[in-house]
Design a protein around this motif. Sequence first.
Motif, PDB file in Angstrom:
ATOM      1  N   VAL A 183     -52.486  54.628 -87.149  1.00 39.21           N
ATOM      2  CA  VAL A 183     -52.497  53.190 -87.443  1.00 39.21           C
ATOM      3  C   VAL A 183     -51.615  52.490 -86.409  1.00 39.21           C
ATOM      4  O   VAL A 183     -50.599  53.046 -85.973  1.00 39.21           O
ATOM      5  N   ILE A 184     -52.018  51.282 -86.032  1.00 44.48           N
ATOM      6  CA  ILE A 184     -51.151  50.432 -85.202  1.00 44.48           C
ATOM      7  C   ILE A 184     -50.680  49.304 -86.109  1.00 44.48           C
ATOM      8  O   ILE A 184     -51.491  48.575 -86.701  1.00 44.48           O
ATOM      9  N   LEU A 185     -49.364  49.184 -86.231  1.00 39.53           N
ATOM     10  CA  LEU A 185     -48.782  48.216 -87.156  1.00 39.53           C
ATOM     11  C   LEU A 185     -47.899  47.244 -86.388  1.00 39.53           C
ATOM     12  O   LEU A 185     -47.281  47.621 -85.382  1.00 39.53           O
ATOM     13  N   ARG A 186     -47.834  46.009 -86.903  1.00 41.80           N
ATOM     14  CA  ARG A 186     -47.016  45.008 -86.214  1.00 41.80           C
ATOM     15  C   ARG A 186     -46.226  44.240 -87.267  1.00 41.80           C
ATOM     16  O   ARG A 186     -46.793  43.709 -88.229  1.00 41.80           O
ATOM     17  N   ALA A 187     -44.922  44.213 -87.074  1.00 45.76           N
ATOM     18  CA  ALA A 187     -44.046  43.484 -88.006  1.00 45.76           C
ATOM     19  C   ALA A 187     -43.311  42.414 -87.219  1.00 45.76           C
ATOM     20  O   ALA A 187     -42.808  42.667 -86.126  1.00 45.76           O
ATOM     21  N   THR A 188     -43.254  41.209 -87.788  1.00 45.00           N
ATOM     22  CA  THR A 188     -42.649  40.071 -87.079  1.00 45.00           C
ATOM     23  C   THR A 188     -41.336  39.691 -87.746  1.00 45.00           C
ATOM     24  O   THR A 188     -41.241  39.671 -88.982  1.00 45.00           O
ATOM     25  N   LYS A 189     -40.343  39.385 -86.919  1.00 44.69           N
ATOM     26  CA  LYS A 189     -39.050  38.990 -87.488  1.00 44.69           C
ATOM     27  C   LYS A 189     -39.115  37.507 -87.856  1.00 44.69           C
ATOM     28  O   LYS A 189     -39.355  36.657 -87.003  1.00 44.69           O
ATOM     29  N   SER A 190     -38.896  37.228 -89.134  1.00 43.57           N
ATOM     30  CA  SER A 190     -38.920  35.819 -89.562  1.00 43.57           C
ATOM     31  C   SER A 190     -37.481  35.335 -89.713  1.00 43.57           C
ATOM     32  O   SER A 190     -36.538  36.113 -89.600  1.00 43.57           O
ATOM     33  N   LEU A 191     -37.323  34.056 -89.968  1.00 40.05           N
ATOM     34  CA  LEU A 191     -35.980  33.445 -90.068  1.00 40.05           C
ATOM     35  C   LEU A 191     -35.124  34.093 -91.139  1.00 40.05           C
ATOM     36  O   LEU A 191     -35.631  34.476 -92.175  1.00 40.05           O
TER      37      LEU A 191
END
Length: 379
Positions: free
Chosen positions: A371-379
């Motif tokens: 799997v290719i996963l992407r997590a974004t840093k939020s405020l």
Amino acid sequence: MMKTFSNAITDLQLTRYPISSKDTLQAWDAADEYLIEFIAQSAKSWQNPIILNDQWGALSLTLHQKHPTVISDSFLSHQGIIHNAQVNQIASADVSVLTPLSELSESYDLVILKVPKNNSLLIEQLTRLYPYLSPNTTFVSGGMIKHLPPTLIETLEQFIGPTQASLAQKKARLFHTEVNTGSAIKKSALSSYKFTFLNQTLTAYGHANVFARQKLDIGTRLLLQHLPSLALEKAQHIVDLGCGNGVLGVCASIINTDASISFTDESFMAVDSAKRTWQKRFPNRQNVQFIVNDCLQGITTEADEILCNPPFHQQHTVGDQIAWRMFKQAKQKLVTGGALTVIGNRHLNYHMKLKRLFGNCTLIANDRKFVILRATKSL
Ligand SMILES: C[S@@+](CC[C@H](N)C(=O)[O-])C[C@H]1O[C@@H](n2cnc3c(N)ncnc32)[C@H](O)[C@@H]1O
């Protein structure tokens, strides 16, 4: 966790590195004990020992009065040995820790080889060492039987000389090798292969201890297929975390030629390989740094994009602790709105970890295995 290592020569306080209260594993094994027992019982006295692949100092700190040269490809092992030396009030100058790429310059009368997991690394170490040995050198190797390569005796005999195995003791075995001048065959251990990215043919270089040194890993290949869809064009600083031979970072730099890029890995051989892969494609570009460190500890500027194909073992210890440390540090180093992209085996369940840590996790792509996963840093 700190534990007392009482052996045939001394008592040491030893911990694995990085130090973790949750890590209950001891920092030595029965092969270390067996090797030290052999040294303690020998009637010989050595002046110039070299120790290869000591993990946390069990061998080198026990023999510190002999001022051993110690070779390890692992930054964590270097740090662990330095830390354990301090804990045991051993001067750091007593033990000189080098990488497998360091030039040797002396002759050694004692070789203690902790057999590495990787047979290519073993061959590279033997061929580099051979010119610094003489027929009077004592050459002893050891390892836990379940970890020893089946071709070990053959390899020792081909590159050093006639070898005899000891009896097993606590599931460990020693090997005694006669240094037989003239038996070594020199060959370059640097591998390379070509691969294609966005219609460009690139070359990846890999030293002996580097992941996927002879061909593109299938997980890495899948991530490369989807790299152009990640909007890397907007990034100012991209990090290739656990870079190995550097293929992910070099391809990210092809997509975004303006961003600065950092390659980081805990293997000295990996970072040097990434440098070669980079220099072949970008011989004149300056906005790049190559860092040997634990996870992201050496990265001092915030990142917009971190690309990672995490390891699932450190030497013989399997687990997702390193991946988890990488994810936690990635969250700290990312700018708000920056993203961590991870490729992993689907059974490792990185999705849950990233969601817990970042509060979000998007599936970019998958196949039967990865799997290719992407997590974004939020405020
Ligand atoms: C699965 S390989 C991926 C290599 C490369 N990115 C690729 O895709 O071919 C994982 C890499 O993580 C590195 N690694 C292991 N522990 C590490 C740590 N604590 N800090 C940084 N890198 C580490 C390994 O040396 C290895 O190169």
